[in-house]
Design a protein around this motif. Sequence first.
Motif, PDB file in Angstrom:
ATOM      1  N   LEU A  47     -11.251 -24.438  19.446  1.00 36.15           N
ATOM      2  CA  LEU A  47     -10.557 -24.454  20.735  1.00 36.15           C
ATOM      3  C   LEU A  47     -10.657 -25.820  21.407  1.00 36.15           C
ATOM      4  O   LEU A  47      -9.691 -26.300  22.015  1.00 36.15           O
ATOM      5  N   ALA A  48     -11.820 -26.481  21.287  1.00 30.24           N
ATOM      6  CA  ALA A  48     -11.988 -27.808  21.889  1.00 30.24           C
ATOM      7  C   ALA A  48     -11.059 -28.823  21.232  1.00 30.24           C
ATOM      8  O   ALA A  48     -10.411 -29.635  21.918  1.00 30.24           O
ATOM      9  N   ALA A  49     -10.970 -28.779  19.898  1.00 34.27           N
ATOM     10  CA  ALA A  49     -10.068 -29.691  19.186  1.00 34.27           C
ATOM     11  C   ALA A  49      -8.620 -29.396  19.539  1.00 34.27           C
ATOM     12  O   ALA A  49      -7.805 -30.312  19.714  1.00 34.27           O
ATOM     13  N   ASN A  50      -8.300 -28.113  19.664  1.00 32.55           N
ATOM     14  CA  ASN A  50      -6.937 -27.731  20.009  1.00 32.55           C
ATOM     15  C   ASN A  50      -6.577 -28.177  21.424  1.00 32.55           C
ATOM     16  O   ASN A  50      -5.439 -28.583  21.685  1.00 32.55           O
ATOM     17  N   ALA A  51      -7.542 -28.114  22.338  1.00 29.21           N
ATOM     18  CA  ALA A  51      -7.288 -28.587  23.703  1.00 29.21           C
ATOM     19  C   ALA A  51      -6.915 -30.068  23.701  1.00 29.21           C
ATOM     20  O   ALA A  51      -6.023 -30.502  24.444  1.00 29.21           O
ATOM     21  N   ASP A  52      -7.581 -30.849  22.857  1.00 27.30           N
ATOM     22  CA  ASP A  52      -7.246 -32.275  22.741  1.00 27.30           C
ATOM     23  C   ASP A  52      -5.834 -32.455  22.181  1.00 27.30           C
ATOM     24  O   ASP A  52      -5.070 -33.318  22.645  1.00 27.30           O
ATOM     25  N   ASP A  53      -5.498 -31.638  21.156  1.00 27.91           N
ATOM     26  CA  ASP A  53      -4.148 -31.719  20.590  1.00 27.91           C
ATOM     27  C   ASP A  53      -3.087 -31.354  21.627  1.00 27.91           C
ATOM     28  O   ASP A  53      -2.033 -31.989  21.713  1.00 27.91           O
ATOM     29  N   CYS A 120       1.016 -28.771  -2.495  1.00 25.03           N
ATOM     30  CA  CYS A 120       0.959 -29.704  -1.373  1.00 25.03           C
ATOM     31  C   CYS A 120       1.772 -29.103  -0.236  1.00 25.03           C
ATOM     32  O   CYS A 120       2.979 -28.883  -0.365  1.00 25.03           O
ATOM     33  N   MET A 121       1.094 -28.819   0.863  1.00 24.10           N
ATOM     34  CA  MET A 121       1.723 -28.204   2.031  1.00 24.10           C
ATOM     35  C   MET A 121       1.891 -29.257   3.112  1.00 24.10           C
ATOM     36  O   MET A 121       0.915 -29.903   3.512  1.00 24.10           O
ATOM     37  N   ILE A 122       3.114 -29.473   3.567  1.00 21.25           N
ATOM     38  CA  ILE A 122       3.400 -30.470   4.599  1.00 21.25           C
ATOM     39  C   ILE A 122       3.978 -29.732   5.803  1.00 21.25           C
ATOM     40  O   ILE A 122       5.003 -29.064   5.699  1.00 21.25           O
ATOM     41  N   TYR A 123       3.302 -29.834   6.933  1.00 23.66           N
ATOM     42  CA  TYR A 123       3.700 -29.045   8.091  1.00 23.66           C
ATOM     43  C   TYR A 123       3.462 -29.823   9.371  1.00 23.66           C
ATOM     44  O   TYR A 123       2.775 -30.846   9.389  1.00 23.66           O
ATOM     45  N   GLU A 124       4.041 -29.312  10.462  1.00 27.79           N
ATOM     46  CA  GLU A 124       3.990 -30.024  11.733  1.00 27.79           C
ATOM     47  C   GLU A 124       2.967 -29.370  12.665  1.00 27.79           C
ATOM     48  O   GLU A 124       1.781 -29.363  12.362  1.00 27.79           O
ATOM     49  N   ALA A 125       3.415 -28.822  13.761  1.00 25.61           N
ATOM     50  CA  ALA A 125       2.488 -28.403  14.824  1.00 25.61           C
ATOM     51  C   ALA A 125       2.036 -26.959  14.670  1.00 25.61           C
ATOM     52  O   ALA A 125       2.151 -26.153  15.596  1.00 25.61           O
ATOM     53  N   ARG A 126       1.503 -26.591  13.521  1.00 22.39           N
ATOM     54  CA  ARG A 126       1.055 -25.223  13.292  1.00 22.39           C
ATOM     55  C   ARG A 126      -0.365 -25.237  12.721  1.00 22.39           C
ATOM     56  O   ARG A 126      -0.553 -25.132  11.508  1.00 22.39           O
ATOM     57  N   PRO A 127      -1.394 -25.326  13.554  1.00 20.33           N
ATOM     58  CA  PRO A 127      -2.753 -25.375  13.009  1.00 20.33           C
ATOM     59  C   PRO A 127      -3.152 -24.125  12.246  1.00 20.33           C
ATOM     60  O   PRO A 127      -3.974 -24.188  11.326  1.00 20.33           O
ATOM     61  N   GLU A 151       0.567 -33.919  15.582  1.00 17.30           N
ATOM     62  CA  GLU A 151       0.381 -33.054  16.735  1.00 17.30           C
ATOM     63  C   GLU A 151      -0.809 -32.115  16.579  1.00 17.30           C
ATOM     64  O   GLU A 151      -1.460 -31.755  17.561  1.00 17.30           O
ATOM     65  N   ALA A 152      -1.095 -31.673  15.356  1.00 19.55           N
ATOM     66  CA  ALA A 152      -2.117 -30.645  15.139  1.00 19.55           C
ATOM     67  C   ALA A 152      -3.277 -31.121  14.276  1.00 19.55           C
ATOM     68  O   ALA A 152      -4.073 -30.306  13.814  1.00 19.55           O
ATOM     69  N   ILE A 153      -3.393 -32.419  14.060  1.00 24.65           N
ATOM     70  CA  ILE A 153      -4.371 -32.920  13.100  1.00 24.65           C
ATOM     71  C   ILE A 153      -5.802 -32.596  13.511  1.00 24.65           C
ATOM     72  O   ILE A 153      -6.645 -32.243  12.678  1.00 24.65           O
ATOM     73  N   GLY A 154      -6.120 -32.682  14.794  1.00 22.86           N
ATOM     74  CA  GLY A 154      -7.489 -32.398  15.232  1.00 22.86           C
ATOM     75  C   GLY A 154      -7.872 -30.957  14.995  1.00 22.86           C
ATOM     76  O   GLY A 154      -8.936 -30.658  14.437  1.00 22.86           O
ATOM     77  N   SER A 155      -7.002 -30.045  15.401  1.00 25.46           N
ATOM     78  CA  SER A 155      -7.259 -28.611  15.199  1.00 25.46           C
ATOM     79  C   SER A 155      -7.397 -28.297  13.712  1.00 25.46           C
ATOM     80  O   SER A 155      -8.293 -27.555  13.291  1.00 25.46           O
ATOM     81  N   SER A 156      -6.504 -28.861  12.905  1.00 29.62           N
ATOM     82  CA  SER A 156      -6.497 -28.554  11.475  1.00 29.62           C
ATOM     83  C   SER A 156      -7.764 -29.045  10.786  1.00 29.62           C
ATOM     84  O   SER A 156      -8.310 -28.365   9.900  1.00 29.62           O
ATOM     85  N   LYS A 157      -8.253 -30.204  11.181  1.00 28.03           N
ATOM     86  CA  LYS A 157      -9.485 -30.720  10.574  1.00 28.03           C
ATOM     87  C   LYS A 157     -10.671 -29.808  10.853  1.00 28.03           C
ATOM     88  O   LYS A 157     -11.506 -29.564   9.973  1.00 28.03           O
TER      89      LYS A 157
END
Length: 417
Positions: A47-53, A120-127, A151-157
Amino acid sequence: MSNISAQDIAKRAAKAARAVATLTTDEKNQVLQRMADAIRSDKQAILAANADDLKAGREKQLAESMMDRLALDDDRIEDMAKALEELIELPDPVGESYLLEERPNGMRVDKMRIPLGVICMIYEARPNVTADAGALCFKSGNAVILRCGREAIGSSKVIAAAMHKALRDSGLPEDVITVVPTPDRELMADLLKQSDYIDLVIPRGGEGLIHYVSDNSKIPVIQHYKGVCHLYVDKDADLDKALALLLNGKTQRTGVCNALEGLLVHADVAATFLPKAAAALADKQVKVHACKASIQHFDGAEPIADTDFGEEYLALEIAVRQVDDFDHAIEHIQDFSSGHTDVICTENEATAKRFIQVVDSAVTMWNTSSRFSDGGQLGLGAEIGISTSKLHAYGPMGLQSLTTEKFVVTGTGQIRD
Protein backbone atom coordinates in the motif's frame (compact mmCIF):
# COMPACT_ATOMS: atom_id res chain seq x y z
CA MET A 1 20.21 -6.15 -11.12
CA SER A 2 19.95 -2.52 -12.18
CA ASN A 3 22.62 -2.87 -14.87
CA ILE A 4 21.46 -6.20 -16.20
CA SER A 5 20.87 -6.52 -19.94
CA ALA A 6 17.77 -7.82 -21.66
CA GLN A 7 19.68 -10.90 -22.75
CA ASP A 8 20.79 -11.63 -19.19
CA ILE A 9 17.21 -11.28 -17.93
CA ALA A 10 15.97 -13.65 -20.63
CA LYS A 11 18.74 -16.21 -20.11
CA ARG A 12 18.14 -16.32 -16.36
CA ALA A 13 14.43 -16.75 -16.90
CA ALA A 14 15.02 -19.60 -19.36
CA LYS A 15 17.20 -21.36 -16.79
CA ALA A 16 14.59 -20.82 -14.07
CA ALA A 17 11.85 -22.18 -16.34
CA ARG A 18 13.60 -25.57 -16.35
CA ALA A 19 13.37 -25.70 -12.56
CA VAL A 20 9.63 -24.94 -12.58
CA ALA A 21 8.82 -27.39 -15.38
CA THR A 22 9.82 -30.39 -13.23
CA LEU A 23 7.78 -29.47 -10.13
CA THR A 24 4.83 -31.61 -9.14
CA THR A 25 1.37 -30.12 -8.80
CA ASP A 26 1.55 -30.40 -4.99
CA GLU A 27 4.90 -28.61 -4.94
CA LYS A 28 3.58 -25.77 -7.09
CA ASN A 29 0.45 -25.43 -4.97
CA GLN A 30 2.50 -25.19 -1.78
CA VAL A 31 4.53 -22.35 -3.29
CA LEU A 32 1.36 -20.57 -4.43
CA GLN A 33 0.01 -20.68 -0.89
CA ARG A 34 3.27 -19.20 0.40
CA MET A 35 2.95 -16.44 -2.22
CA ALA A 36 -0.60 -15.63 -1.14
CA ASP A 37 0.47 -15.54 2.52
CA ALA A 38 3.43 -13.29 1.70
CA ILE A 39 1.22 -10.81 -0.19
CA ARG A 40 -1.06 -10.58 2.82
CA SER A 41 1.89 -10.20 5.20
CA ASP A 42 3.41 -7.43 3.10
CA LYS A 43 0.14 -5.53 2.61
CA GLN A 44 1.34 -2.34 4.30
CA ALA A 45 4.51 -2.21 2.22
CA ILE A 46 2.45 -2.76 -0.95
CA LEU A 47 0.00 0.00 0.00
CA ALA A 48 2.87 2.41 0.77
CA ALA A 49 4.49 1.76 -2.62
CA ASN A 50 1.12 2.11 -4.32
CA ALA A 51 0.52 5.44 -2.58
CA ASP A 52 3.77 6.71 -4.11
CA ASP A 53 2.69 5.45 -7.54
CA LEU A 54 -0.70 7.14 -7.18
CA LYS A 55 0.91 10.41 -6.13
CA ALA A 56 3.17 10.33 -9.17
CA GLY A 57 0.16 9.49 -11.35
CA ARG A 58 -1.79 12.48 -10.09
CA GLU A 59 1.21 14.73 -10.74
CA LYS A 60 1.35 13.41 -14.30
CA GLN A 61 -2.43 13.91 -14.62
CA LEU A 62 -3.09 10.33 -15.66
CA ALA A 63 -6.56 9.57 -16.99
CA GLU A 64 -9.14 8.57 -14.40
CA SER A 65 -9.46 5.12 -15.97
CA MET A 66 -5.71 4.53 -15.61
CA MET A 67 -5.73 5.81 -12.03
CA ASP A 68 -8.50 3.34 -11.24
CA ARG A 69 -6.48 0.44 -12.64
CA LEU A 70 -3.42 1.63 -10.73
CA ALA A 71 -5.07 1.97 -7.33
CA LEU A 72 -4.77 -0.74 -4.67
CA ASP A 73 -6.59 -0.97 -1.36
CA ASP A 74 -7.14 -3.65 1.30
CA ASP A 75 -9.84 -5.38 -0.76
CA ARG A 76 -7.84 -5.44 -3.99
CA ILE A 77 -4.78 -6.83 -2.22
CA GLU A 78 -6.93 -9.50 -0.60
CA ASP A 79 -8.38 -10.26 -4.05
CA MET A 80 -4.82 -10.77 -5.34
CA ALA A 81 -4.10 -13.27 -2.58
CA LYS A 82 -7.42 -15.06 -3.10
CA ALA A 83 -6.77 -15.31 -6.84
CA LEU A 84 -3.57 -17.22 -6.08
CA GLU A 85 -5.46 -19.54 -3.74
CA GLU A 86 -8.10 -20.13 -6.39
CA LEU A 87 -5.33 -21.29 -8.73
CA ILE A 88 -4.41 -23.94 -6.17
CA GLU A 89 -7.87 -25.45 -6.56
CA LEU A 90 -7.68 -25.57 -10.35
CA PRO A 91 -6.44 -28.65 -12.22
CA ASP A 92 -2.81 -28.50 -13.33
CA PRO A 93 -2.75 -28.82 -17.13
CA VAL A 94 0.95 -29.76 -17.26
CA GLY A 95 1.40 -33.46 -17.98
CA GLU A 96 -2.16 -34.08 -19.10
CA SER A 97 -2.13 -36.60 -21.95
CA TYR A 98 -4.59 -38.39 -24.15
CA LEU A 99 -4.45 -41.09 -26.81
CA LEU A 100 -4.49 -39.62 -30.29
CA GLU A 101 -4.23 -42.88 -32.19
CA GLU A 102 -2.87 -46.40 -32.07
CA ARG A 103 -1.15 -47.11 -35.38
CA PRO A 104 -1.50 -50.39 -37.32
CA ASN A 105 2.14 -51.23 -36.53
CA GLY A 106 1.42 -51.09 -32.79
CA MET A 107 2.86 -47.62 -32.12
CA ARG A 108 0.90 -45.54 -29.63
CA VAL A 109 0.58 -41.82 -30.40
CA ASP A 110 -0.37 -39.55 -27.48
CA LYS A 111 -0.52 -35.78 -27.00
CA MET A 112 0.90 -34.34 -23.76
CA ARG A 113 0.44 -30.83 -22.43
CA ILE A 114 3.70 -29.03 -21.56
CA PRO A 115 4.71 -25.48 -20.50
CA LEU A 116 5.53 -22.88 -23.13
CA GLY A 117 8.79 -21.95 -21.35
CA VAL A 118 9.31 -18.21 -20.78
CA ILE A 119 6.51 -15.65 -21.02
CA CYS A 120 7.25 -11.94 -21.30
CA MET A 121 4.38 -9.85 -19.96
CA ILE A 122 4.35 -6.15 -20.85
CA TYR A 123 1.72 -4.06 -19.10
CA GLU A 124 0.92 -0.55 -17.96
CA ALA A 125 -0.84 0.66 -14.82
CA ARG A 126 -2.05 -2.66 -13.40
CA PRO A 127 0.00 -3.74 -10.37
CA ASN A 128 -2.33 -6.69 -9.75
CA VAL A 129 -1.06 -8.17 -13.04
CA THR A 130 2.26 -8.78 -11.29
CA ALA A 131 0.63 -11.27 -8.94
CA ASP A 132 -1.83 -12.72 -11.45
CA ALA A 133 0.68 -13.25 -14.24
CA GLY A 134 3.41 -14.48 -11.92
CA ALA A 135 1.13 -17.08 -10.35
CA LEU A 136 -0.48 -18.22 -13.60
CA CYS A 137 2.85 -18.70 -15.31
CA PHE A 138 4.22 -20.53 -12.28
CA LYS A 139 1.29 -22.94 -11.97
CA SER A 140 1.49 -23.70 -15.70
CA GLY A 141 5.20 -24.52 -15.37
CA ASN A 142 6.61 -21.36 -16.96
CA ALA A 143 8.94 -18.58 -15.92
CA VAL A 144 7.73 -15.02 -16.50
CA ILE A 145 9.41 -11.70 -17.21
CA LEU A 146 7.20 -8.81 -16.09
CA ARG A 147 7.87 -5.47 -17.71
CA CYS A 148 5.64 -3.02 -15.89
CA GLY A 149 4.92 0.55 -16.98
CA ARG A 150 6.44 3.47 -15.14
CA GLU A 151 3.08 4.22 -13.50
CA ALA A 152 3.01 1.01 -11.44
CA ILE A 153 6.67 0.07 -11.12
CA GLY A 154 6.92 0.72 -7.37
CA SER A 155 3.85 -1.33 -6.50
CA SER A 156 4.90 -4.15 -8.82
CA LYS A 157 8.38 -4.42 -7.34
CA VAL A 158 7.01 -4.78 -3.81
CA ILE A 159 4.43 -7.38 -4.91
CA ALA A 160 7.17 -9.32 -6.69
CA ALA A 161 9.41 -9.09 -3.62
CA ALA A 162 6.70 -10.82 -1.58
CA MET A 163 6.45 -13.60 -4.18
CA HIS A 164 10.26 -13.90 -4.24
CA LYS A 165 10.19 -14.68 -0.50
CA ALA A 166 7.96 -17.63 -1.22
CA LEU A 167 10.26 -18.81 -4.02
CA ARG A 168 13.36 -18.56 -1.82
CA ASP A 169 11.63 -20.38 1.04
CA SER A 170 10.80 -23.14 -1.44
CA GLY A 171 14.36 -23.44 -2.75
CA LEU A 172 13.51 -21.96 -6.14
CA PRO A 173 15.30 -19.18 -8.04
CA GLU A 174 13.82 -15.68 -7.94
CA ASP A 175 14.22 -15.56 -11.73
CA VAL A 176 11.06 -17.67 -11.98
CA ILE A 177 9.28 -14.30 -11.62
CA THR A 178 11.34 -11.35 -12.86
CA VAL A 179 10.21 -7.75 -12.66
CA VAL A 180 12.27 -5.71 -15.11
CA PRO A 181 13.84 -3.06 -12.85
CA THR A 182 13.31 -0.14 -15.19
CA PRO A 183 10.48 0.80 -17.58
CA ASP A 184 13.07 2.06 -20.07
CA ARG A 185 11.73 1.68 -23.63
CA GLU A 186 15.13 0.65 -24.99
CA LEU A 187 15.34 -2.29 -22.59
CA MET A 188 11.85 -3.38 -23.60
CA ALA A 189 12.85 -3.21 -27.26
CA ASP A 190 15.84 -5.46 -26.51
CA LEU A 191 13.60 -7.95 -24.68
CA LEU A 192 11.43 -8.24 -27.77
CA LYS A 193 14.49 -9.51 -29.68
CA GLN A 194 15.30 -12.37 -27.27
CA SER A 195 13.65 -15.10 -29.32
CA ASP A 196 16.29 -17.63 -28.26
CA TYR A 197 15.05 -17.48 -24.66
CA ILE A 198 11.51 -16.02 -24.62
CA ASP A 199 8.67 -18.07 -26.10
CA LEU A 200 5.68 -15.72 -26.00
CA VAL A 201 5.02 -12.00 -25.44
CA ILE A 202 1.73 -10.80 -23.96
CA PRO A 203 1.20 -7.02 -23.99
CA ARG A 204 -1.63 -5.70 -21.85
CA GLY A 205 -2.55 -2.03 -22.00
CA GLY A 206 -3.51 0.69 -24.44
CA GLU A 207 -3.63 0.36 -28.22
CA GLY A 208 -0.35 2.23 -28.61
CA LEU A 209 1.51 -0.30 -26.46
CA ILE A 210 -0.04 -3.28 -28.26
CA HIS A 211 0.86 -1.87 -31.68
CA TYR A 212 4.42 -1.08 -30.58
CA VAL A 213 4.98 -4.60 -29.26
CA SER A 214 3.38 -6.26 -32.29
CA ASP A 215 5.39 -4.14 -34.72
CA ASN A 216 8.76 -4.64 -33.00
CA SER A 217 8.72 -8.15 -31.56
CA LYS A 218 10.68 -11.05 -33.02
CA ILE A 219 8.74 -13.32 -30.66
CA PRO A 220 5.10 -14.44 -31.14
CA VAL A 221 2.68 -11.92 -29.62
CA ILE A 222 -0.79 -12.41 -28.14
CA GLN A 223 -2.81 -9.38 -29.23
CA HIS A 224 -5.77 -7.56 -27.73
CA TYR A 225 -6.00 -3.99 -28.99
CA LYS A 226 -9.09 -2.74 -27.20
CA GLY A 227 -12.43 -3.74 -25.74
CA VAL A 228 -15.41 -2.36 -27.65
CA CYS A 229 -18.17 -4.50 -26.16
CA HIS A 230 -21.83 -4.33 -27.17
CA LEU A 231 -25.18 -5.17 -25.63
CA TYR A 232 -27.89 -5.94 -28.20
CA VAL A 233 -31.43 -5.69 -26.82
CA ASP A 234 -33.53 -7.90 -29.07
CA LYS A 235 -37.25 -7.47 -29.80
CA ASP A 236 -37.91 -10.52 -27.58
CA ALA A 237 -35.83 -9.25 -24.65
CA ASP A 238 -36.98 -9.04 -21.05
CA LEU A 239 -36.54 -5.27 -20.79
CA ASP A 240 -35.97 -5.24 -17.01
CA LYS A 241 -33.25 -7.79 -17.51
CA ALA A 242 -31.80 -5.75 -20.36
CA LEU A 243 -31.70 -2.61 -18.22
CA ALA A 244 -29.83 -4.44 -15.46
CA LEU A 245 -27.31 -5.79 -17.98
CA LEU A 246 -26.81 -2.30 -19.41
CA LEU A 247 -26.19 -0.63 -16.06
CA ASN A 248 -23.90 -3.36 -14.76
CA GLY A 249 -21.94 -3.59 -18.01
CA LYS A 250 -21.48 0.18 -18.30
CA THR A 251 -21.30 1.55 -14.76
CA GLN A 252 -20.08 -1.18 -12.38
CA ARG A 253 -16.48 -0.42 -13.39
CA THR A 254 -15.75 1.76 -16.40
CA GLY A 255 -11.99 1.63 -16.95
CA VAL A 256 -11.83 -2.03 -17.96
CA CYS A 257 -11.89 -3.80 -21.30
CA ASN A 258 -15.08 -5.78 -20.59
CA ALA A 259 -17.20 -2.69 -19.86
CA LEU A 260 -19.94 -1.93 -22.38
CA GLU A 261 -19.17 0.76 -24.96
CA GLY A 262 -22.12 0.23 -27.30
CA LEU A 263 -25.87 -0.31 -26.86
CA LEU A 264 -27.96 -1.63 -29.76
CA VAL A 265 -31.75 -1.69 -29.44
CA HIS A 266 -34.21 -3.38 -31.81
CA ALA A 267 -36.65 -0.87 -33.33
CA ASP A 268 -39.67 -2.86 -32.10
CA VAL A 269 -38.79 -2.22 -28.44
CA ALA A 270 -36.91 1.08 -28.77
CA ALA A 271 -39.84 3.31 -27.83
CA THR A 272 -40.34 1.34 -24.62
CA PHE A 273 -36.76 0.54 -23.66
CA LEU A 274 -34.81 3.66 -24.61
CA PRO A 275 -36.67 6.06 -22.29
CA LYS A 276 -35.98 3.67 -19.40
CA ALA A 277 -32.33 3.41 -20.45
CA ALA A 278 -32.09 7.19 -20.75
CA ALA A 279 -33.38 7.75 -17.22
CA ALA A 280 -31.14 5.08 -15.73
CA LEU A 281 -28.03 6.28 -17.56
CA ALA A 282 -28.74 9.89 -16.61
CA ASP A 283 -29.05 8.83 -12.97
CA LYS A 284 -25.55 7.33 -13.26
CA GLN A 285 -24.28 10.45 -15.08
CA VAL A 286 -23.41 8.52 -18.22
CA LYS A 287 -22.69 10.62 -21.30
CA VAL A 288 -24.60 9.33 -24.32
CA HIS A 289 -23.72 9.46 -28.01
CA ALA A 290 -26.95 8.63 -29.84
CA CYS A 291 -27.86 7.93 -33.47
CA LYS A 292 -30.54 9.91 -35.32
CA ALA A 293 -33.26 7.36 -34.55
CA SER A 294 -32.54 7.15 -30.81
CA ILE A 295 -31.43 10.66 -29.81
CA GLN A 296 -35.02 11.82 -29.23
CA HIS A 297 -35.16 9.66 -26.10
CA PHE A 298 -32.14 11.29 -24.41
CA ASP A 299 -31.74 14.73 -22.89
CA GLY A 300 -28.39 16.27 -23.74
CA ALA A 301 -27.10 13.37 -25.81
CA GLU A 302 -24.52 14.08 -28.49
CA PRO A 303 -25.40 13.00 -32.03
CA ILE A 304 -23.16 10.34 -33.52
CA ALA A 305 -22.78 9.56 -37.21
CA ASP A 306 -23.30 6.02 -38.43
CA THR A 307 -19.60 5.81 -39.27
CA ASP A 308 -18.32 7.03 -35.90
CA PHE A 309 -19.13 4.08 -33.64
CA GLY A 310 -16.46 1.75 -32.25
CA GLU A 311 -14.89 4.07 -29.66
CA GLU A 312 -13.47 2.59 -26.45
CA TYR A 313 -14.49 5.24 -23.90
CA LEU A 314 -13.30 3.59 -20.66
CA ALA A 315 -15.47 6.15 -18.87
CA LEU A 316 -19.10 6.89 -18.01
CA GLU A 317 -19.85 7.22 -21.70
CA ILE A 318 -21.65 5.02 -24.23
CA ALA A 319 -22.77 4.97 -27.87
CA VAL A 320 -26.41 4.08 -28.59
CA ARG A 321 -27.93 2.92 -31.85
CA GLN A 322 -31.44 1.85 -32.77
CA VAL A 323 -31.26 -1.02 -35.25
CA ASP A 324 -33.92 -2.13 -37.70
CA ASP A 325 -33.69 -5.84 -36.94
CA PHE A 326 -31.39 -8.68 -35.89
CA ASP A 327 -29.36 -8.56 -39.11
CA HIS A 328 -28.79 -4.83 -38.69
CA ALA A 329 -27.43 -5.48 -35.17
CA ILE A 330 -25.09 -8.16 -36.46
CA GLU A 331 -23.88 -5.86 -39.25
CA HIS A 332 -23.08 -3.16 -36.67
CA ILE A 333 -21.17 -5.59 -34.45
CA GLN A 334 -19.20 -6.90 -37.41
CA ASP A 335 -18.27 -3.33 -38.35
CA PHE A 336 -17.47 -1.90 -34.91
CA SER A 337 -16.80 -4.66 -32.37
CA SER A 338 -13.20 -5.24 -31.34
CA GLY A 339 -13.82 -8.97 -31.08
CA HIS A 340 -13.62 -8.93 -27.29
CA THR A 341 -17.14 -9.52 -25.90
CA ASP A 342 -20.64 -9.05 -27.29
CA VAL A 343 -23.93 -9.73 -25.49
CA ILE A 344 -27.49 -10.43 -26.60
CA CYS A 345 -30.49 -9.98 -24.33
CA THR A 346 -33.43 -12.04 -25.58
CA GLU A 347 -35.90 -14.67 -24.42
CA ASN A 348 -35.88 -16.24 -27.88
CA GLU A 349 -33.53 -19.23 -27.76
CA ALA A 350 -33.30 -19.55 -31.55
CA THR A 351 -32.27 -15.89 -31.88
CA ALA A 352 -29.70 -16.28 -29.11
CA LYS A 353 -28.17 -19.37 -30.73
CA ARG A 354 -27.99 -17.58 -34.07
CA PHE A 355 -26.24 -14.62 -32.38
CA ILE A 356 -23.71 -16.94 -30.73
CA GLN A 357 -23.04 -18.67 -34.05
CA VAL A 358 -22.56 -15.60 -36.23
CA VAL A 359 -20.85 -13.12 -33.87
CA ASP A 360 -17.14 -13.77 -34.22
CA SER A 361 -15.98 -12.43 -30.85
CA ALA A 362 -13.77 -14.17 -28.33
CA VAL A 363 -16.66 -14.19 -25.84
CA THR A 364 -20.33 -14.17 -26.83
CA MET A 365 -22.95 -13.93 -24.08
CA TRP A 366 -26.67 -14.52 -23.74
CA ASN A 367 -28.56 -12.76 -20.95
CA THR A 368 -25.54 -12.07 -18.75
CA SER A 369 -23.31 -9.06 -18.11
CA SER A 370 -20.24 -8.34 -20.19
CA ARG A 371 -18.43 -7.79 -16.87
CA PHE A 372 -18.24 -11.57 -16.50
CA SER A 373 -15.89 -11.72 -19.50
CA ASP A 374 -12.94 -12.30 -17.22
CA GLY A 375 -10.79 -15.34 -16.50
CA GLY A 376 -11.61 -15.39 -12.81
CA GLN A 377 -15.35 -15.05 -13.41
CA LEU A 378 -15.32 -17.76 -16.06
CA GLY A 379 -13.61 -20.29 -13.82
CA LEU A 380 -10.06 -19.96 -15.12
CA GLY A 381 -8.68 -18.46 -11.91
CA ALA A 382 -6.70 -15.29 -12.50
CA GLU A 383 -6.19 -14.45 -16.17
CA ILE A 384 -2.97 -13.34 -17.78
CA GLY A 385 -4.79 -11.43 -20.51
CA ILE A 386 -7.41 -11.63 -23.21
CA SER A 387 -6.60 -12.61 -26.75
CA THR A 388 -8.61 -11.28 -29.66
CA SER A 389 -6.26 -12.95 -32.11
CA LYS A 390 -6.99 -16.62 -32.69
CA LEU A 391 -3.48 -18.10 -32.46
CA HIS A 392 -2.88 -19.80 -30.15
CA ALA A 393 -5.53 -18.63 -27.68
CA TYR A 394 -8.85 -16.81 -28.04
CA GLY A 395 -10.55 -15.01 -25.19
CA PRO A 396 -9.48 -14.90 -21.52
CA MET A 397 -6.21 -16.77 -21.06
CA GLY A 398 -5.87 -19.06 -18.06
CA LEU A 399 -3.58 -21.95 -17.23
CA GLN A 400 -4.23 -24.07 -20.31
CA SER A 401 -3.51 -21.13 -22.64
CA LEU A 402 0.01 -20.96 -21.17
CA THR A 403 0.78 -24.50 -22.29
CA THR A 404 1.10 -26.31 -25.58
CA GLU A 405 0.93 -29.95 -26.67
CA LYS A 406 3.69 -32.23 -27.83
CA PHE A 407 3.49 -35.66 -29.44
CA VAL A 408 4.58 -38.66 -27.37
CA VAL A 409 5.14 -41.77 -29.47
CA THR A 410 5.62 -45.14 -27.76
CA GLY A 411 6.68 -48.26 -29.57
CA THR A 412 8.20 -51.69 -29.07
CA GLY A 413 11.10 -51.35 -31.51
CA GLN A 414 9.23 -50.52 -34.72
CA ILE A 415 11.35 -49.24 -37.63
CA ARG A 416 10.12 -47.55 -40.78
CA ASP A 417 10.33 -49.42 -44.09
